[in-house]
Write an enzyme that holds these catalytic residues in place. Sequence first.
Site, PDB file in Angstrom:
ATOM      1  N   GLN A 102      -4.901  -2.089   9.627  1.00 53.78           N
ATOM      2  CA  GLN A 102      -4.444  -2.913   9.135  1.00 53.78           C
ATOM      3  C   GLN A 102      -5.198  -4.279   9.956  1.00 53.78           C
ATOM      4  OE1 GLN A 102      -3.981  -3.608   5.198  1.00 53.78           O
ATOM      5  NE2 GLN A 102      -4.283  -5.442   6.023  1.00 53.78           N
TER       6      GLN A 102
ATOM      7  N   ASP B 235     -11.398   2.751   4.062  1.00 55.68           N
ATOM      8  CA  ASP B 235     -11.340   1.444   3.760  1.00 55.68           C
ATOM      9  C   ASP B 235     -12.514   0.915   4.321  1.00 55.68           C
ATOM     10  OD1 ASP B 235      -9.190  -0.869   4.101  1.00 55.68           O
ATOM     11  OD2 ASP B 235      -8.896  -0.272   6.199  1.00 55.68           O
TER      12      ASP B 235
ATOM     13  N   LYS C 297       0.809  -0.884  -0.188  1.00 55.80           N
ATOM     14  CA  LYS C 297      -0.025  -0.041  -0.057  1.00 55.80           C
ATOM     15  C   LYS C 297       1.076   1.485  -0.265  1.00 55.80           C
ATOM     16  CE  LYS C 297      -3.733  -2.681   2.210  1.00 55.80           C
ATOM     17  NZ  LYS C 297      -4.583  -2.621   2.948  1.00 55.80           N
TER      18      LYS C 297
END
Length: 290
Positions: free
Chosen positions: A96, A119, A52
């Site tokens: 994450q 997200d 990422k």
Amino acid sequence: MILLDGKKTSQDIKVEIAQAVSKIKLEGGKTPHLAAVLVGSNGASMTYVGAKVKACEFVGFNSTLIDLPEETLEEELLNQIDALNTNDDIDGFIVQLPLPKHIDEQKILMAVHPDKDVDGFHPMNVGKMALDVPTFLPATPFGIMELLERYKVETSGKNVVVIGRSHIVGRPISILMSQKRKAGDATVTIAHSRTKNLTKITREADIIVAALGIPEFLTGDMVKGGVTIIDVGITRVDDATKKRGFRLAGDVHFESVSAKSAYITPVPGGVGPMTIAMLLKNTLLACSRR
Ligand code: GUN
């Protein structure tokens, strides 16, 4: 059989984003800035977060990696999230998953400000998605929708079977594909570990999204000819013939299923790279909204 090439498609998207960023910078606008929080040293998570950050560099975003030890307390993580929520230079950030067991995942996801939740995991954004109100779509389902759209795979009126009901993939993709939208208008069935007669159900599917996390679970005898396969699984399977000691396996037994498929995503190089491209897209959106 046509491969749904996520590597190439995600590259196309990243080039589009890079062009948009160049234009923003030329016009004196703010450089998009994505932050990622990683707690602990889960091998797969470290790989994903590294990818990422690298993708941010490619498109010209600023990125910040906040690497916290496994023992980080829930309160410390909440403080870190608060700092990111109030940091004006950060347009969006992700925490994450999975998190260490002593941390309440739901509490953490709810602490992320919905405007910075690239997200799309905050309940406010999940609710908006379910109601078809524009918001950040979770990156993996968003990537699947984009792949189906760019390859012009017909979904309207088709039987879609989603295997897996996770909050990150199975549940949201089932909602999105049933909605009136591009890559939507499908008749969707969600199958899971308690489903009876799964093979009977998958054999009637025009499109199967395999997102259960069991390597090579879906085999050729479980699908009909001409099916479209989206393989979300990516598991490290021990393999002594490989230098690194493992290979990456999807949830689909590629050899037997691809022989019967019209379209299929490879693993790696299918859904995975699309997820990263869509996270960048959400970050660009977050930046432009501010
Ligand atoms: N873990 C697996 N997939 C994801 C994702 O899309 N976002 C985050 N934050 N964690 C994940």
